[in-house]
Design a protein around this motif. Structure first.
Motif, PDB file in Angstrom:
ATOM      1  N   ARG A  17       0.804  -1.218   0.000  1.00  0.00           N
ATOM      2  CA  ARG A  17       0.000   0.000   0.000  1.00  0.00           C
ATOM      3  C   ARG A  17       0.839   1.272   0.000  1.00  0.00           C
ATOM      4  NH1 ARG A  17      -5.284   1.441   0.781  1.00  0.00           N
ATOM      5  NH2 ARG A  17      -5.797  -0.770   0.701  1.00  0.00           N
ATOM      6  N   LEU A  18       1.881   1.320   0.838  1.00  0.00           N
ATOM      7  CA  LEU A  18       2.687   2.528   0.966  1.00  0.00           C
ATOM      8  C   LEU A  18       4.138   2.245   0.609  1.00  0.00           C
ATOM      9  CD1 LEU A  18       1.227   3.905   4.328  1.00  0.00           C
ATOM     10  CD2 LEU A  18       0.598   4.567   1.998  1.00  0.00           C
ATOM     11  N   GLU A  19       4.844   3.292   0.250  1.00  0.00           N
ATOM     12  CA  GLU A  19       6.229   3.159  -0.187  1.00  0.00           C
ATOM     13  C   GLU A  19       7.122   2.674   0.952  1.00  0.00           C
ATOM     14  OE1 GLU A  19       9.197   3.121  -2.988  1.00  0.00           O
ATOM     15  OE2 GLU A  19       7.093   3.622  -3.324  1.00  0.00           O
ATOM     16  N   ALA A  20       7.894   1.649   0.674  1.00  0.00           N
ATOM     17  CA  ALA A  20       8.878   1.130   1.627  1.00  0.00           C
ATOM     18  C   ALA A  20       9.862   0.260   0.846  1.00  0.00           C
ATOM     19  CB  ALA A  20       8.206   0.319   2.731  1.00  0.00           C
ATOM     20  N   PRO A  21      11.142   0.330   1.183  1.00  0.00           N
ATOM     21  CA  PRO A  21      11.703   1.181   2.234  1.00  0.00           C
ATOM     22  C   PRO A  21      11.633   2.658   1.857  1.00  0.00           C
ATOM     23  CG  PRO A  21      13.456   0.153   0.965  1.00  0.00           C
ATOM     24  CD  PRO A  21      12.175  -0.456   0.486  1.00  0.00           C
ATOM     25  N   SER A  22      11.484   3.491   2.868  1.00  0.00           N
ATOM     26  CA  SER A  22      11.439   4.931   2.636  1.00  0.00           C
ATOM     27  C   SER A  22      11.867   5.647   3.908  1.00  0.00           C
ATOM     28  CB  SER A  22      10.030   5.376   2.229  1.00  0.00           C
ATOM     29  OG  SER A  22       9.183   5.443   3.353  1.00  0.00           O
ATOM     30  N   ARG A  23      12.313   6.873   3.737  1.00  0.00           N
ATOM     31  CA  ARG A  23      12.728   7.675   4.890  1.00  0.00           C
ATOM     32  C   ARG A  23      11.560   8.484   5.449  1.00  0.00           C
ATOM     33  NH1 ARG A  23      17.199   8.552   1.157  1.00  0.00           N
ATOM     34  NH2 ARG A  23      18.989   7.286   1.829  1.00  0.00           N
ATOM     35  N   GLY A  24      10.360   8.172   4.998  1.00  0.00           N
ATOM     36  CA  GLY A  24       9.174   8.881   5.455  1.00  0.00           C
ATOM     37  C   GLY A  24       8.389   8.081   6.476  1.00  0.00           C
ATOM     38  N   SER A  25       7.156   7.709   6.117  1.00  0.00           N
ATOM     39  CA  SER A  25       6.257   7.065   7.072  1.00  0.00           C
ATOM     40  C   SER A  25       6.749   5.691   7.512  1.00  0.00           C
ATOM     41  CB  SER A  25       4.852   6.955   6.468  1.00  0.00           C
ATOM     42  OG  SER A  25       4.899   6.355   5.187  1.00  0.00           O
ATOM     43  N   SER A  26       7.407   4.962   6.623  1.00  0.00           N
ATOM     44  CA  SER A  26       7.936   3.653   7.006  1.00  0.00           C
ATOM     45  C   SER A  26       9.006   3.791   8.084  1.00  0.00           C
ATOM     46  CB  SER A  26       8.512   2.941   5.779  1.00  0.00           C
ATOM     47  OG  SER A  26       9.093   1.700   6.138  1.00  0.00           O
ATOM     48  N   ALA A  27       9.927   4.712   7.878  1.00  0.00           N
ATOM     49  CA  ALA A  27      10.974   4.943   8.881  1.00  0.00           C
ATOM     50  C   ALA A  27      10.369   5.425  10.195  1.00  0.00           C
ATOM     51  CB  ALA A  27      11.985   5.962   8.356  1.00  0.00           C
ATOM     52  N   LEU A  28       9.329   6.250  10.115  1.00  0.00           N
ATOM     53  CA  LEU A  28       8.683   6.754  11.329  1.00  0.00           C
ATOM     54  C   LEU A  28       8.058   5.614  12.125  1.00  0.00           C
ATOM     55  CD1 LEU A  28       7.769   9.119  13.090  1.00  0.00           C
ATOM     56  CD2 LEU A  28       5.737   9.320  11.619  1.00  0.00           C
ATOM     57  N   LEU A  29       7.365   4.705  11.439  1.00  0.00           N
ATOM     58  CA  LEU A  29       6.769   3.564  12.137  1.00  0.00           C
ATOM     59  C   LEU A  29       7.841   2.728  12.819  1.00  0.00           C
ATOM     60  CD1 LEU A  29       4.412   1.643  12.826  1.00  0.00           C
ATOM     61  CD2 LEU A  29       4.827   0.511  10.626  1.00  0.00           C
ATOM     62  N   HIS A  30       8.921   2.454  12.111  1.00  0.00           N
ATOM     63  CA  HIS A  30       9.984   1.636  12.693  1.00  0.00           C
ATOM     64  C   HIS A  30      10.655   2.350  13.863  1.00  0.00           C
ATOM     65  CE1 HIS A  30      10.167  -0.461   8.548  1.00  0.00           C
ATOM     66  NE2 HIS A  30       9.432  -1.165   9.392  1.00  0.00           N
ATOM     67  N   LEU A  31      10.817   3.653  13.760  1.00  0.00           N
ATOM     68  CA  LEU A  31      11.430   4.414  14.848  1.00  0.00           C
ATOM     69  C   LEU A  31      10.529   4.428  16.082  1.00  0.00           C
ATOM     70  CD1 LEU A  31      13.816   6.151  15.742  1.00  0.00           C
ATOM     71  CD2 LEU A  31      12.623   8.142  14.803  1.00  0.00           C
ATOM     72  N   LEU A  32       9.242   4.635  15.875  1.00  0.00           N
ATOM     73  CA  LEU A  32       8.304   4.632  17.001  1.00  0.00           C
ATOM     74  C   LEU A  32       8.232   3.248  17.644  1.00  0.00           C
ATOM     75  CD1 LEU A  32       5.372   6.787  15.544  1.00  0.00           C
ATOM     76  CD2 LEU A  32       7.043   7.462  17.286  1.00  0.00           C
ATOM     77  N   GLY A  33       8.220   2.217  16.806  1.00  0.00           N
ATOM     78  CA  GLY A  33       8.197   0.864  17.345  1.00  0.00           C
ATOM     79  C   GLY A  33       9.429   0.561  18.177  1.00  0.00           C
ATOM     80  N   LEU A  34      10.591   0.926  17.659  1.00  0.00           N
ATOM     81  CA  LEU A  34      11.832   0.692  18.402  1.00  0.00           C
ATOM     82  C   LEU A  34      11.865   1.492  19.698  1.00  0.00           C
ATOM     83  CD1 LEU A  34      14.393   0.622  15.455  1.00  0.00           C
ATOM     84  CD2 LEU A  34      13.824  -1.274  16.978  1.00  0.00           C
ATOM     85  N   SER A  35      11.277   2.673  19.698  1.00  0.00           N
ATOM     86  CA  SER A  35      11.211   3.470  20.925  1.00  0.00           C
ATOM     87  C   SER A  35      10.378   2.756  21.983  1.00  0.00           C
ATOM     88  CB  SER A  35      10.614   4.849  20.626  1.00  0.00           C
ATOM     89  OG  SER A  35      11.417   5.559  19.705  1.00  0.00           O
ATOM     90  N   SER A  36       9.263   2.176  21.565  1.00  0.00           N
ATOM     91  CA  SER A  36       8.423   1.425  22.501  1.00  0.00           C
ATOM     92  C   SER A  36       9.152   0.190  23.016  1.00  0.00           C
ATOM     93  CB  SER A  36       7.116   1.014  21.819  1.00  0.00           C
ATOM     94  OG  SER A  36       6.343   0.173  22.657  1.00  0.00           O
ATOM     95  N   PHE A  37       9.840  -0.503  22.121  1.00  0.00           N
ATOM     96  CA  PHE A  37      10.571  -1.703  22.539  1.00  0.00           C
ATOM     97  C   PHE A  37      11.685  -1.335  23.522  1.00  0.00           C
ATOM     98  CE2 PHE A  37       9.628  -3.265  17.956  1.00  0.00           C
ATOM     99  CZ  PHE A  37       8.286  -3.390  18.272  1.00  0.00           C
ATOM    100  N   ALA A  38      12.368  -0.221  23.258  1.00  0.00           N
ATOM    101  CA  ALA A  38      13.427   0.231  24.161  1.00  0.00           C
ATOM    102  C   ALA A  38      12.855   0.575  25.535  1.00  0.00           C
ATOM    103  CB  ALA A  38      14.142   1.442  23.567  1.00  0.00           C
ATOM    104  N   TYR A  39      11.676   1.168  25.544  1.00  0.00           N
ATOM    105  CA  TYR A  39      10.994   1.483  26.804  1.00  0.00           C
ATOM    106  C   TYR A  39      10.730   0.208  27.602  1.00  0.00           C
ATOM    107  CZ  TYR A  39       7.050   2.826  29.826  1.00  0.00           C
ATOM    108  OH  TYR A  39       6.202   3.023  30.891  1.00  0.00           O
TER     109      TYR A  39
END
Length: 252
Positions: A17-39
């Motif tokens: 559905r959405l562009e990936a890999p990309s430095r936009g929304s895909s990267a944002l989802l992965h960054l937010l997910g990793l932040s939660s996992f780090a928490y």
């Protein structure tokens, strides 16, 4: 134009559905997910308990094994986004075949057993988890991985039997692991394992393997509900680029 279309298909699956890999929304989802996992991992480190000092650390818990695999999946995904690497993107998608169904299984087992009796999954000595921590362990990983699959990944191509084989290896591998931990620690990570005898544990792990395989099948189904199905010609590799039109509005 035809060349651009071919390059786009090479980069992105027709159903993605959405562009990936990309430095936009895909990267944002992965960054937010990793932040939660780090928490979640930070909570384990900052709040030591008897399991912290035991053999196997918190990796005795299926929850933490799943969280670790989810973190690796998203870390590879973020690297793919930042480097725009098709190979890393493919590795992320391969890891997702195991991590997403596993996290779905973990969420279903945890919340289901907790609804029956919290003492089945939470030791008596453990204080109640704050809701934010509980969700970060037992809900966010599944939601994040499913979102990544539905919007930023090509569809799974694994059939049910291979999926069941993978889930069986994970389930019974985990059983061997916790029995080894029990040999050294003399306690099981989940109180449920103490209640069950050996035969019942075999049934539990076999059922869990089946449930994880069914989760894979359900994710495949949901993916096609959300993103549709490929046209027959496209599925057979006969994608046709849009015709170039030189001023003829009918395209003839």
């Amino acid at each position: 134009m035809a060349a651009d279309y071919a390059r786009a298909l090479a980069r992105r699956h027709p159903l993605q559905r959405l562009e990936a890999p990309s430095r936009g929304s895909s990267a944002l989802l992965h960054l937010l997910g990793l932040s939660s996992f780090a928490y979640s991992f930070a909570y384990l480190i900052l709040n030591p308990d008897p399991v912290s000092e035991s053999y196997g650390w918190h990796l005795q818990y299926l929850t933490i094994i799943g969280l670790s695999l989810a973190a690796v999946t998203f870390a590879v995904g973020l690297l793919a986004d930042l480097t725009m690497s098709p190979r890393l993107f493919a590795v992320k998608n391969l890891l997702s075949v195991a991590s997403a169904p596993m996290e779905c299984l973990i969420s279903m087992l945890y919340w289901g057993l907790r609804a029956i009796d919290p003492k089945l999954v939470l030791p008596s000595w453990q204080p109640p988890l704050p809701i934010s921590v509980d969700l970060s362990f037992h809900a966010v990983p599944a939601l994040a991985l499913v979102a990544d699959l539905l919007f930023f990944s090509p569809p799974y191509t694994v059939a049910f039997l291979p999926a069941f084989g993978l889930s069986s290896c994970i389930a019974f591998g985990y059983w061997l692991w916790i029995e080894r931990c029990y040999h050294y620690n003399r306690f099981y990570p989940y109180p449920l394992f103490t209640v069950l005898d050996t035969t019942q544990r075999i049934g539990l792990f076999a059922s869990s393997a089946l449930l994880m395989a069914l989760s894979t099948a359900a994710l495949v189904w949901v993916y096609h509900v959300v993103n549709g199905k490929e046209e027959i010609a496209l599925a057979n590799g006969h994608a046709r680029a849009p015709e170039e039109r030189d001023g003829d509005v009918k395209g003839k």
